[in-house]
Design an enzyme around this catalytic site. Structure first.
Site, PDB file in Angstrom:
ATOM      1  N   HIS B  90     106.584  69.762  41.252  1.00  0.00           N
ATOM      2  CA  HIS B  90     105.452  69.946  40.316  1.00  0.00           C
ATOM      3  C   HIS B  90     105.721  69.007  39.153  1.00  0.00           C
ATOM      4  O   HIS B  90     106.373  69.389  38.180  1.00  0.00           O
ATOM      5  CB  HIS B  90     105.392  71.381  39.796  1.00  0.00           C
ATOM      6  CG  HIS B  90     105.347  72.415  40.881  1.00  0.00           C
ATOM      7  ND1 HIS B  90     104.222  72.673  41.603  1.00  0.00           N
ATOM      8  CD2 HIS B  90     106.309  73.252  41.363  1.00  0.00           C
ATOM      9  CE1 HIS B  90     104.475  73.640  42.476  1.00  0.00           C
ATOM     10  NE2 HIS B  90     105.731  74.009  42.366  1.00  0.00           N
ATOM     11  N   CYS B 123     109.191  79.956  45.390  1.00  0.00           N
ATOM     12  CA  CYS B 123     109.663  78.559  45.361  1.00  0.00           C
ATOM     13  C   CYS B 123     111.178  78.506  45.338  1.00  0.00           C
ATOM     14  O   CYS B 123     111.795  77.691  46.034  1.00  0.00           O
ATOM     15  CB  CYS B 123     109.062  77.809  44.173  1.00  0.00           C
ATOM     16  SG  CYS B 123     107.294  77.447  44.413  1.00  0.00           S
ATOM     17  N   CYS B 232     104.796 101.568  28.197  1.00  0.00           N
ATOM     18  CA  CYS B 232     103.666 102.465  27.942  1.00  0.00           C
ATOM     19  C   CYS B 232     103.786 103.737  28.773  1.00  0.00           C
ATOM     20  O   CYS B 232     103.475 104.822  28.281  1.00  0.00           O
ATOM     21  CB  CYS B 232     102.340 101.746  28.207  1.00  0.00           C
ATOM     22  SG  CYS B 232     101.836 100.648  26.827  1.00  0.00           S
TER      23      CYS B 232
END
Lengths: 159, 271
Positions: B90, B123, B232
């Site tokens: 990339h 990956c 939470c």
């Protein structure tokens, strides 16, 4: 090991006999309007202790959701629930006790937690540890703590 | 609309432009599936103080960007038996600019909904030969995910919830409305019915995740989406699902879809 277990059993026994008049969470009798007429502990509540429990994050933490003018010296009053000023003129003691035991009886699907309840939960935890709840999960407030908070709420007669 | 919504103390209508160039949509019309639930969806930024808001407007003031820097370094460092860095395949982080706004996303090859973290792990393990891939919620993973978010800032959140992703989306919605823990509280009771209201010292937001990973002043570190979900549910005196679990992946997809129409702003600054 065995001795320790015997000792623990003895202590547990002592604790139960001390709390002979305590109504266990699953044994509370509620009227069809969600009122609880009997004291949960058999002892009168202490309003000063009740105020501490109301404020304490580790105990009632009621202030997280409710504002109360008489506690104006405490920082951070929540806005999720109604202002509780004058609440003792709107509700009788049995209804206030019932609200703390199980608010859903008065306000269906209420966001307000049930403070004297030990079963019927989805993924209950062991307090704030993220670990699963122990088999003997305790209610969020004890019988006497509920009585103390009710006694505090009964002092809220002014608007 | 929803009862009890308290926007009285919240200043709406402000806009956020990062570094004087990246335009952030902090309030907009709700996605179709929330019509009737909200008039407007808001980024968590709207609910924070002026000081906290301001920190996010400039990368030099945003402590989250330090973690992005670490992410850039890792991106360019070779790892694994193949001797590749992320940059080998990339070219640069900017080539991943469309990722944050479209994840979680259905992955055909694996037959599952993938989060950004799962994609990075894919990956590392399937392409790079990394023997010890990043832990799902490790500092290194959060740095990498913060980098991937940062290059996507300003992009419209647009996660797909139909087709093969619909099953996970439905599960996520079910979780969102389930009352967990000894306090029996659902995400919706706090973030849908009470946003804008103070819960103790915190103004409840709509619980959007377009700002993740967020830099939390309280933690002095960046926090992942699943880390926040975990906190939470813990706060309901509940037993949270595991980080990276199918339940949290489903919940992430659903919550992300509630923010379709906002823009990516990670790493956002929150208290």
């Amino acid at each position: 090991m065995k001795r320790q277990m015997l000792l623990a059993a003895g202590l547990a026994l002592a604790a139960t006999s001390l709390q002979a008049d305590v109504v266990a969470p699953d044994d509370v009798t509620m009227s069809e309007y969600g009122e609880v007429f009997e004291s949960l502990s058999g002892e009168p509540g202490d309003p000063a202790r009740g105020a501490e429990i109301f404020v304490s994050r580790a105990q009632g933490n009621c202030l997280a959701c409710h504002a109360v003018t008489s506690l104006a010296d405490q920082p951070w009053h929540g806005e999720v629930g109604p202002l509780l000023d004058g609440v003792a003129t709107r509700w009788e003691e049995p209804a206030l006790r019932g609200l703390l035991v199980n608010a859903d009886m008065i306000y269906p699907d209420s966001i307000m937690p049930s403070f004297y309840k030990v079963s019927g939960f989805i993924r209950p935890g062991d307090a704030f540890t993220s670990q699963p709840a122990p088999a003997d999960l305790q209610p969020m407030l004890s019988a006497q703590q509920i009585e103390d908070v009710v006694a505090f709420l009964m002092t809220l007669t002014d608007y | 609309l929803a009862a009890g919504v308290g926007l009285a103390d919240i200043r709406t209508g402000d806009s956020l432009v990062i570094n004087g160039e990246i335009e952030i949509i902090t309030e907009t019309a709700p996605p179709e599936h929330l019509a009737g639930v909200f008039n407007t969806i808001y980024s968590g930024w709207v609910f924070r103080t002026d000081e906290t808001r301001a920190m996010q407007a400039d990368d030099f003031d945003n402590p989250g960007m330090l973690y992005v820097e670490q992410g850039i370094e890792a991106f360019n460092t070779a790892m694994g038996t193949e001797g590749n860095s992320c940059a080998s395949c990339h070219e640069n982080p900017e080539s991943l600019a469309d990722v944050r706004s479209t994840y979680p996303q259905w992955d055909e090859a694996h037959g599952e909904v993938q989060t950004v973290e799962m994609q990075v792990l894919e990956c590392q393990t399937e392409r790079m030969g990394v023997a010890e891939p990043y832990g799902y919620d490790s500092q290194q993973m959060r740095n990498m995910v913060a980098l991937i978010a940062s290059v996507g800032r300003g992009q419209l959140v647009n996660v797909a919830m139909d087709g093969p992703a619909s099953e996970a989306w439905e599960l996520g919605r079910e979780i969102y409305y389930t009352q967990y823990g000894q306090m029996e509280l659902s995400c919706a009771q706090c973030h849908e019915n009470n946003y804008g209201n103070l819960i103790r010292a915190d103004h409840l937001s709509q619980g959007q995740i377009n700002g993740f990973p967020t830099y939390r002043l309280k933690n002095a570190n960046i926090v992942s989406v699943h880390g926040r979900f975990r906190g939470c549910i813990r706060d309901t005196r509940g037993e949270p699902y595991a980080i990276g679990s199918p339940e949290f992946v489903a919940l992430e997809l659903y919550v992300a879809s509630r923010g379709n129409g906002l823009t990516v702003e990670g790493p956002a600054v929150r208290n």
